[in-house]
Design an enzyme around this catalytic site. Structure first.
Site, mmCIF file in Angstrom:
data_model
loop_
_atom_site.group_PDB
_atom_site.id
_atom_site.type_symbol
_atom_site.label_atom_id
_atom_site.label_comp_id
_atom_site.label_asym_id
_atom_site.label_seq_id
_atom_site.Cartn_x
_atom_site.Cartn_y
_atom_site.Cartn_z
ATOM 1 N N ARG A 76 23.089 -2.249 8.616
ATOM 2 C CA ARG A 76 23.733 -3.253 7.762
ATOM 3 C C ARG A 76 23.302 -3.142 6.302
ATOM 4 N NH1 ARG A 76 20.167 -8.622 8.343
ATOM 5 N NH2 ARG A 76 18.228 -7.528 8.552
ATOM 6 N N HIS A 77 22.177 -2.473 6.047
ATOM 7 C CA HIS A 77 21.676 -2.343 4.681
ATOM 8 C C HIS A 77 22.346 -1.205 3.908
ATOM 9 C CE1 HIS A 77 18.668 -5.188 5.911
ATOM 10 N NE2 HIS A 77 18.313 -4.386 6.898
ATOM 11 N N THR B 7 1.549 -5.508 -15.317
ATOM 12 C CA THR B 7 2.172 -6.437 -14.369
ATOM 13 C C THR B 7 3.177 -5.763 -13.448
ATOM 14 O OG1 THR B 7 3.997 -6.988 -15.847
ATOM 15 C CG2 THR B 7 1.994 -8.353 -16.017
ATOM 16 N N HIS C 105 14.852 -2.115 3.811
ATOM 17 C CA HIS C 105 16.114 -2.786 3.484
ATOM 18 C C HIS C 105 16.802 -2.228 2.248
ATOM 19 C CE1 HIS C 105 15.230 -6.795 5.770
ATOM 20 N NE2 HIS C 105 14.985 -5.728 6.504
ATOM 21 N N ASP D 168 1.038 3.460 -17.631
ATOM 22 C CA ASP D 168 0.699 3.231 -19.029
ATOM 23 C C ASP D 168 -0.794 2.889 -19.088
ATOM 24 O OD1 ASP D 168 0.441 0.551 -18.269
ATOM 25 O OD2 ASP D 168 1.909 -0.197 -19.719
ATOM 26 N N HIS D 169 -1.276 2.506 -20.249
ATOM 27 C CA HIS D 169 -2.696 2.200 -20.404
ATOM 28 C C HIS D 169 -3.141 1.054 -19.495
ATOM 29 C CE1 HIS D 169 -0.355 -0.120 -23.288
ATOM 30 N NE2 HIS D 169 -1.267 -1.059 -23.160
ATOM 31 N N CYS E 33 1.770 -0.389 -14.336
ATOM 32 C CA CYS E 33 1.460 -0.922 -15.658
ATOM 33 C C CYS E 33 0.678 -2.217 -15.422
ATOM 34 C CB CYS E 33 2.721 -1.136 -16.505
ATOM 35 S SG CYS E 33 3.896 -2.361 -15.901
#
Length: 156
Positions: free
Chosen positions: A135-136, A70, A101, A11-12, A68
């Site tokens: 295991r994951h 954050t 993982h 985004d901007h 973006c």
């Protein structure tokens, strides 16, 4: 790493980092599918997150990178799709573990929270790390097939 296509959507708030990330991807020999945005005009981040999810779902891209301000909004938007495992990463350790993982297929970055050099290091590690399975694998299967909750009181 070559012969893979990476969809990028910003985004901007992520535009300032986009060109550097695209250059980094191309230097690594990857094909880049640039899904926008292409200027600094204010836009709605879900549109670009959904475009990346669509590209991966339709097999036009193998992996995605979204940016973006954050990274939080993009993460929320992307993880609504069962074929997407988007990981908001702030350092190389979270980038490596997201792939190893969680078999993450979209790297989410917050342009206002991460320096460009660190963002590129995160991307390199994300691209070079394979899913550890073992295991994951059972946990990732559960992510792909969430249970149906019976209690209607959870609905908004």
């Amino acid at each position: 790493m070559q012969d893979r296509t990476v969809a990028i959507g910003v985004d901007h708030g992520g535009l300032s980092l986009k060109a550097e990330i695209i250059d980094h991807l191309e230097e690594a020999g990857l094909v880049v599918l640039d899904l926008g945005t292409h200027d600094s005009q204010s836009v709605d981040y879900p549109d670009y997150a959904y475009a990346v999810a669509d590209a991966i779902g339709r097999k036009r891209a193998d992996l995605g990178v979204v940016i973006c301000g954050t990274g939080i909004g993009m993460s929320i938007a992307l993880n609504r799709f069962r074929w997407i495992r988007a990981a908001l990463c702030h350092d190389v350790t979270t980038s490596r573990l997201a792939r190893e993982h969680n078999d993450a297929n979209v790297l989410v970055l917050g342009a206002r929270l991460i320096a460009s050099e660190l963002a590129k290091e995160c991307l390199t590690v994300f691209l070079q790390t394979e899913f550890g399975a073992g295991r994951h694998a059972a946990r990732v299967r559960k992510l792909n097939e969430p249970p149906v909750l019976d209690d209607a009181s959870h609905a908004a």
